[in-house]
Design an enzyme around this catalytic site. Structure first.
Site, PDB file in Angstrom:
ATOM      1  N   GLU A 154     -38.146  28.186  15.762  1.00 57.41           N
ATOM      2  CA  GLU A 154     -38.009  28.967  16.991  1.00 57.41           C
ATOM      3  C   GLU A 154     -36.557  29.010  17.461  1.00 57.41           C
ATOM      4  OE1 GLU A 154     -40.931  27.428  19.770  1.00 57.41           O
ATOM      5  OE2 GLU A 154     -42.488  28.642  18.849  1.00 57.41           O
ATOM      6  N   GLU A 306     -47.669  29.802  13.812  1.00 59.50           N
ATOM      7  CA  GLU A 306     -48.173  28.786  14.735  1.00 59.50           C
ATOM      8  C   GLU A 306     -49.111  29.440  15.728  1.00 59.50           C
ATOM      9  OE1 GLU A 306     -45.479  26.467  17.057  1.00 59.50           O
ATOM     10  OE2 GLU A 306     -44.061  26.247  15.416  1.00 59.50           O
TER      11      GLU A 306
HETATM   12  C1  GAL Z   1     -43.923  25.850  19.532  1.00 57.03           C
HETATM   13  C2  GAL Z   1     -43.112  24.927  18.638  1.00 57.03           C
HETATM   14  C3  GAL Z   1     -43.960  23.806  18.089  1.00 57.03           C
HETATM   15  C4  GAL Z   1     -44.782  23.199  19.177  1.00 57.03           C
HETATM   16  C5  GAL Z   1     -45.628  24.255  19.817  1.00 57.03           C
HETATM   17  C6  GAL Z   1     -46.542  23.744  20.893  1.00 57.03           C
HETATM   18  O1  GAL Z   1     -43.096  26.495  20.419  1.00 57.03           O
HETATM   19  O2  GAL Z   1     -42.534  25.638  17.574  1.00 57.03           O
HETATM   20  O3  GAL Z   1     -43.105  22.853  17.506  1.00 57.03           O
HETATM   21  O4  GAL Z   1     -43.942  22.611  20.113  1.00 57.03           O
HETATM   22  O5  GAL Z   1     -44.805  25.215  20.384  1.00 57.03           O
HETATM   23  O6  GAL Z   1     -47.320  24.766  21.450  1.00 57.03           O
END
Ligand code: GAL
Ligand code: ZN
Length: 674
Positions: A154, A306
């Site tokens: 990110e 994710e």
């Molecule tokens: C994203 C991040 C992950 C984790 C996740 C939690 O922004 O890339 O590492 O923190 O959020 O929702």
């Protein structure tokens, strides 16, 4: 673009998540791998935050633990998206060089102790990040588990430090050539802001009052480019050892800190992180829109890198997902072009800031309702393997441009209640509700072939892009512009003359004044909208809120007028005589907006490609290739009428004219061949 994109090997729809073996002991690794197999996991992202373990002190790299993890995963047939660990430098980096830490807009240097604590312009950070990237790439480029490289995580840090100031000046020199040209482009004659020497130009740090909008806009462009440069540097370091495997970095949807459209060509695989809030009824439409953005950036399938299978832990109040919603969120992404669903994270951490974030294996273990749903999703995705790789262009394009959004949302415009993303979402919604595909495009893209192009809020439009949009219209396209569009040029300067300045001749109307409506846009602060009796099409009556404009028709057609308030009787919706250019000067209610947009689509021959005869309220339909996804958001069962017999790909049942969908259920249909 940097040449052709490298693709992932075909493997149906991928399934898995972020795996953080550095948080667990060896015995747990073995349990994890067995449980992953049982859940149908194909792919895990490893190494994202492991810099401090891989390089416990400068230049001492420890690889044995990760060798073992990769071997274990490979032995179980699980492939790895291997990350460079550079999103979270180890504490020793800040000790080595405190200027690797970022500075905020007030000029304060931040500390380590969290993550993303790096200044993108720091030479030490870059040198160390590239060194560990090279070490990782060299060590594991030949490992058979590795199928993709995942740069950082990110990428989104903006820094306002003196070193970034120096880099900013370099960026400005390349853009403007001389300080005089910068003064002219920005318009620094205002408020005595004229720069005499480059050294006087700094990052837009907090000042007593408003900053110059051209200054802040260019800083955002620069900050995006600085992050892209970091990505490229790591990517190129990987390429030195591995010319074959795809490289990605995980994006964050419509994230405001970078211009992803300018990044897309550098990513082999477009991957995105998506965290719709299950407590927000607007989440499904917003998630679908964001997925369409990713599919459009990819010009093909993308990867959901994710998501959460349950609750996140970073909102003030974290409502979990029911297993039904979890399944819907995952299948929606597939419906909108994702070739895989990965979650943050595989196993829930008992420690650290994310100790309450959901995971595919919750704290309570694998014998849980949530984990059983995770296993079921693995089976569902396996059953839909044929969907992978399918892609087709939509017939409707929705325009979005990061710099335009940045410029539009600067302070000191006529209203801060006219926001870009809500406008995009409002115009997208009727298509989402009817299951008509939409691509998210940029005014600089090739728009040929789209039957309908929508620009709900395109405040800034460069001269080149304006010319391109004009050409799209004069070549036979159909463009609908929303309020306050084409106002500023590429340097955020307001275009003079009647508005929308680049289009008044084609449109047949001339704007003279912006007229934010009293009250600021609450639902009670509305004026009426009525159809113009002379208009050939009837959009019906409705209401308008927040925003109006003073428009004067020349040779265009007035479709609707304001009714009441200061703007009583003035045109609210106008179009060219040939029906190719449309301009809506307000925010209408959803019903009128839907009637207008779907009417336009119908006149342009845009029709849903799915077999659902009429999409019931509370049901979401999306088509991908030969497959139709039906998501029931209601708490009651629904029967969805279909035009042709359909086979449910998840349970193998064939339905004739009506497909039953349970409360919260999702079915995936293919027209039966009979
Ligand atoms: C994203 C991040 C992950 C984790 C996740 C939690 O922004 O890339 O590492 O923190 O959020 O929702
Ligand atoms: Zn900096």
């Amino acid at each position: 673009m940097t040449g052709a994109r490298r693709a992932l090997p075909a493997r149906g729809l991928r399934y898995g998540g972020d795996y953080n073996p550095e948080q667990w002991d060896r015995a747990t690794w073995r349990e994890d791998v067995a449980a992953m197999r049982a859940a149908g996991v194909t792919t895990v992202t490893v190494g994202v935050f492991s810099w401090a373990l891989l390089e416990p002190e400068p230049d001492r790299v420890e690889t044995a633990w990760l060798d073992e993890v990769l071997d274990l995963l490979h032995g179980a047939g699980i492939e790895v998206d291997l990350a460079t660990p550079t999103a979270s430098p180890p504490p020793w980096l800040a000790r080595l060089d405190p200027e690797t830490l970022p500075v905020d807009a007030s000029g304060h240097r931040l500390h380590h102790g969290s993550r993303t604590h790096f200044c993108p312009s720091s030479p030490t950070y870059r040198e160390r990040a590239l060194a560990i990237t090279r070490a990782v790439a060299r060590r594991w480029a030949a490992h058979p588990a590795v199928v993709m490289w995942h740069v950082s995580n990110e990428l989104g840090t903006t820094c306002w430090c003196p070193r970034c100031g120096e880099a900013f000046r370099g960026w400005l020199r390349a853009r403007y050539g001389s300080v005089e040209a910068l003064d002219a482009a920005w318009g620094t004659a205002v408020w005595s802001q004229r720069y005499a020497r480059w050294e006087e130009v700094a990052p837009p740090l907090r000042a007593p009052y408003l900053l110059h909008p051209a200054h802040t806009l260019d800083y955002r462009r620069f900050a995006s480019d600085a992050l892209l440069a970091l990505y490229r540097a790591e990517r190129d370091a990987i390429r030195e050892v591995d010319a074959v495997r795809p490289v990605t970095t995980n994006l964050m949807g419509f994230f405001g800190g970078a211009d992803y459209r300018s990044w897309a060509g550098d990513l082999d695989v477009i991957s995105d992180d998506s965290y719709p809030d299950p407590a927000d009824p607007g989440s499904p439409v917003r998630a679908a829109l964001t997925h369409d953005l990713m599919r459009s950036l990819a010009d093909g399938p993308w990867l959901l890198m994710e998501q959460a299978v349950g609750a996140v832990s970073w909102r003030p109040h974290n409502v979990p997902k029911t297993t039904a919603v979890m399944r819907q969120d995952a299948l929606r992404a597939v419906a909108h072009g994702a070739d895989g669903v990965l979650s943050f994270q595989w196993r829930a951490s008992p420690a650290g800031p994310e100790r309450f974030h959901s995971a595919m294996v919750p704290h309570a273990g694998t014998g849980t309702r949530l984990h059983r749903a995770v296993q079921q999703l693995g089976r569902d995705l396996a059953a839909l393997a044929d969907v992978a790789g399918t892609h087709e262009r939509a017939e409707v394009a929705l325009l979005h441009d990061w710099p335009s959004r940045w410029a539009a949302e600067e302070p000191a415009t006529p209203s801060e209640h006219l926001r870009v993303l809500p406008q995009l979402e409002a115009w997208y919604r009727p298509f989402w509700e009817t299951g008509v595909g939409v691509d998210v495009r940029h005014p600089g893209d090739d728009l040929e072939g789209y039957r309908l192009v929508l620009a709900p809020q395109l405040y800034l439009l460069t001269d080149d892009d304006a010319a391109r949009l004009r050409r799209y219209v004069t070549d036979g396209g159909c463009l609908a512009l929303g309020p306050f569009s084409a106002v500023a040029d590429g340097n955020a300067r307001v275009r003079t003359g009647p508005f929308p300045a680049p289009f008044t001749d084609l449109l047949g109307a001339e704007g003279e004044e912006w007229w934010p409506l009293p009250g600021g846009g609450g639902d009670d602060d509305t004026v009426g909208l009525v159809p113009d009796p002379a208009s050939p099409e009837d959009v019906g009556s409705g209401t308008a809120r927040t925003w109006a404009e003073v428009l004067r028709p020349t040779h265009g057609v007035v479709v609707a007028r304001f009714d009441g308030g200061d703007v009583d009787g003035l045109p609210a919706l106008v179009r060219s005589r040939d029906d190719r250019l449309h301009y809506l000067a307000t925010i209408p209610d959803d019903v009128l907006l839907r009637r207008w947009l779907l009417g336009l689509a119908e006149r342009r021959g845009v029709a849903p490609r799915h077999p659902v005869a009429a999409v019931p309220a509370g049901v979401e339909v999306a088509r991908r290739g030969p497959v139709t996804f039906v998501l029931n958001h209601r708490r009651t069962a629904v029967e969805v009428p279909v035009r042709t017999p359909c086979l449910d790909l998840l349970d193998g049942v064939e339905h004739q004219a009506r497909v039953p969908v349970p409360p919260g259920g999702t079915v995936v249909l293919r027209e039966a061949l009979t």
